[in-house]
Enzyme design. Structure first.
Site, mmCIF file in Angstrom:
data_model
loop_
_atom_site.group_PDB
_atom_site.id
_atom_site.type_symbol
_atom_site.label_atom_id
_atom_site.label_comp_id
_atom_site.label_asym_id
_atom_site.label_seq_id
_atom_site.Cartn_x
_atom_site.Cartn_y
_atom_site.Cartn_z
ATOM 1 N N ASP A 1 0.973 -1.169 0.043
ATOM 2 C CA ASP A 1 -0.054 0.049 -0.019
ATOM 3 C C ASP A 1 0.672 1.198 -0.084
ATOM 4 O O ASP A 1 1.835 1.299 0.879
ATOM 5 C CB ASP A 1 -0.909 -0.059 1.309
ATOM 6 N N LEU A 2 0.626 2.214 -0.913
ATOM 7 C CA LEU A 2 1.486 3.391 -1.098
ATOM 8 C C LEU A 2 1.131 4.238 0.086
ATOM 9 O O LEU A 2 0.075 4.223 0.782
ATOM 10 C CB LEU A 2 1.232 3.942 -2.354
ATOM 11 N N ASP B 1 -4.335 2.649 -4.598
ATOM 12 C CA ASP B 1 -2.904 2.560 -4.489
ATOM 13 C C ASP B 1 -2.544 1.241 -3.852
ATOM 14 O O ASP B 1 -1.426 1.189 -3.028
ATOM 15 C CB ASP B 1 -2.335 3.729 -3.614
#
Ligand code: C2E
Ligand code: MG
Ligand code: MG
Length: 617
Positions: free
Chosen positions: A236-237, A278
């Site tokens: 996960d960004l 993301d």
């Protein structure tokens, strides 16, 4: 990682199945014709050593083609080499027969067409390669032998022109077949590509070209059946939304693409997907030794987070990775995915690059995320039920009200979740009002509220919903119940934020006839100032006071002070957590108005309480 690889393989398989069928049929038919012709030769008495030799060689080649096709062993190669072999053996045999004076009148058309039938189903390269061989053989055969059959009176110049014409006809017919074969092969290839492309589109994420969620789940399902251990990393960004807002969506898209490329470039990645936003997921190759997983996760993280150059500036990328591995025996795929997700959240929370799922640390968070997933459908499926607990007059012990509480029944978990577990989750998900309307509706359908009141628990967020009072009134109206029968139980958090608005709504509720009770009084931090701020009718003194009142005289004094405080402020008091008759008697002596607790009655599902009521009456 090859997106759509499986689909392409399936399409290619279709084409190769067709080739196998052709090879099988050609082999069997060829064997049949070979032995049939041999029989004709034998019966006509024309059979000799040369004929038997040819028949034997043909039989060996045709049998080889048939067996290879049947056993799916190098079908294409055996078919091509076999037919080319037949072609050459045919010509060698024909020239030998002619040289030994064994030509028959019908041999000439045979040398034109039999080779054609032999190579007709080969690929274009083979057809183009055999075309000149065929032309040369036809030319020599015509010049040397066929002319004799046709007419020895022909002039040599005519003979040569005739032989050339035959050679050209035969050679060109091979070339024409070659062109047809080429077109057919192109069409096959195009079809394979089209099928692969169609399936690729359906299974990939349009932006990054990685697998989409559905295809990723399919891939996982496949691996789940094939591998002993499945290793998943959730990526996960960090702070992607602000980046998107700051630089714009097209830059956001470029960042996602870049990150996708980086993930794919890591050599230990077996399959990668963008699950949405993301969020990415990765399946690691299963031949990684357990002890090298840490190194792989670090490398994956480093690869993702290196800065991206943009318009001569640098954009810093952050990411959190959660890792979980599962023995496919005795575990579920969805459980493994949730574990990786949970570990990722922990990594994010602790600002670590990555975290491995650790049951000792993560199980609680995992349970929460499981409840989150299940709660919504529980409400929809009617598993959320109304329960009521009696509240009685402290002196007469006559039941004057009930408190509405929620129960999650038939949850499918080992033990049905308690409200202490799922109410905070429902609050976080904004589902409390939905739960209230469902349970209130059920309770009102069963209860007679002409003599008794019903207390409902309402959290600050519920109160702030724009249609709260409106919906509450409509549920009451549906059951013909007066707002006067309702007590709203609030906690002091109501006074922490949006105080004015909360107070306004509570005052409006009061104006409509409802009473307001402050729940769990004494457990918060600023209880006394609350009493001034909130429009109240009743204090519900928290159960911890009763329990402690047995331990010291001081605690007993605090309980007494709380009851007196209510009285002095003109509020009714209700003491919660009365578990024994001794406590019931004690709080009555101390002057409490109402009591609530297990001694009087445990919370019961409304439908069960109703049955008891009917039996009793
Ligand atoms: P609460 O409003 O203080 O409800 C009383 C809680 O104390 C209930 O727990 C009840 O079962 C428990 N209780 C009652 N008498 C005794 C006793 O004698 N001994 C002990 N040890 N416990 C007793 P429950 O049902 O587990 O609910 C816990 C809390 O969850 C409630 O505390 C309430 O704040 C919240 N809650 C439950 N249902 C709802 C709901 O539908 N909406 C909202 N907003 N909150 C709810
Ligand atoms: Mg309550
Ligand atoms: Mg309470």
């Amino acid at each position: 990682m090859n997106v759509g690889h499986a689909q392409k393989k399936a399409a290619e398989q279709g084409v190769s199945d067709r080739a196998r069928l052709i090879a099988l049929c050609a082999g069997c038919l060829g064997l049949f014709i070979n032995f049939f012709v041999c029989g004709v030769y034998v019966m006509s008495g024309a059979a000799n050593a040369l004929v038997f030799g040819e028949v034997a060689i043909y039989a060996v080649i045709l049998a080889t083609i048939t067996v290879c096709a049947f056993r799916r062993y190098r079908i294409k190669q055996s078919f091509t080499i076999g037919l080319l072999g037949l072609f050459l053996v045919f010509w060698v045999g024909t020239f030998l027969e002619a040289a030994t004076g064994q030509t028959a009148p019908f041999d000439f058309p045979l040398v034109l067409f039999i080779p054609l039938f032999l190579v007709i189903i080969l690929q274009h390269q083979a057809l183009f390669a055999t075309a000149p061989v065929q032309a040369v053989c036809v030319y020599y055969y015509t010049c040397e032998f066929a002319i004799l059959d046709i007419g020895p009176d022909w002039l040599p110049a005519d003979q040569n022109a005739y032989a050339l014409m035959m050679a050209a006809f035969s050679g060109f017919s091979f070339c024409a077949l070659g062109i047809v074969a080429f077109a057919r092969e192109r069409a096959d290839q195009k079809m394979v590509e089209l099928i692969a492309e169609k399936d690729t589109l359906a299974s990939t994420d349009g932006l990054t070209g990685l697998l989409n969620r559905r295809a990723f789940m399919d891939e996982l399902q496949r691996l789940w059946g094939e591998q002993k251990t499945v290793r998943i990393a959730f990526v996960d960004l960090d702070h992607f939304k602000p980046l998107n807002d700051q630089y714009g969506h097209s830059v956001g898209d470029q960042i996602l693409k870049k990150v996708a490329n980086r993930i794919s470039s890591v050599s230990y990645v077996a399959a990668a997907a963008r699950l949405g936003g993301d969020e990415f997921a990765v399946v690691l190759k299963d031949d990684i030794a357990s002890e090298t997983v840490d190194g792989v996760l670090s490398r994956l993280h480093q690869t993702i987070v290196s800065d991206i150059r943009w318009d001569s500036g640098l954009i810093t990328i952050g990411a959190s990775i959660g890792y979980a591995e599962g023995e496919t025996m005795g575990q579920s795929l969805s459980g493994l995915l949730r574990s990786a997700d949970t570990a990722m959240r922990r990594a994010k929370g602790s600002r670590s690059d990555w975290a491995r799922f650790n049951p000792r640390i993560d199980n609680e968070a995992l349970a929460t995320s499981t409840l989150e997933v299940e709660l919504k459908s529980a409400i929809k499926n009617g598993q959320i039920k109304a329960a009521i607990q009696p509240i009685a007059d402290a002196k007469t012990r006559k039941v004057v009200a009930h408190e509405l509480l929620t129960r999650w029944t038939d949850s499918g978990f080992e033990r049905d979740p308690s409200p202490k577990d799922f109410i905070p989750i429902a609050e976080k998900m904004g589902l409390l009002n939905e739960i209230l309307w469902v349970t209130l509706d059920e309770a009102l359908a069963h209860l007679d509220l002409r003599e008794q009141k019903l207390a409902i628990n309402v959290s600050p967020a519920q109160l702030l919903a724009s249609d709260f009072l409106e919906t509450l009134l409509s549920v009451l109206a549906r059951h013909d119940v007066s707002p006067r029968a309702i007590t709203i139980e609030i906690t002091e958090e109501v006074a922490f934020r949006n105080v004015e608005r909360n107070v306004a709504i509570l005052e409006e509720a009061r104006r409509l006839g409802m009473s307001i009770a402050l729940d769990d009084f004494g457990t918060g931090y600023s209880s006394l100032s609350m009493l001034d701020t909130l429009p109240l009718d009743k204090l519900k003194i928290d159960q911890s006071f009763v329990r402690k009142s047995d331990q010291s005289a001081q605690s007993k004094s605090i309980l007494l002070a709380a009851i007196r405080l209510a009285k002095q402020l003109g509020l009714e008091s209700c003491v919660e957590g009365i578990e024994t008759q001794k406590f019931a008697a004690r709080v009555a002596v101390l002057g409490a108005d109402h009591i609530q607790g297990y001694w009087l009655g445990r919370p019961q599902l409304v439908k069960d309480a109703q049955r008891e009521f009917q039996i009793a009456s």
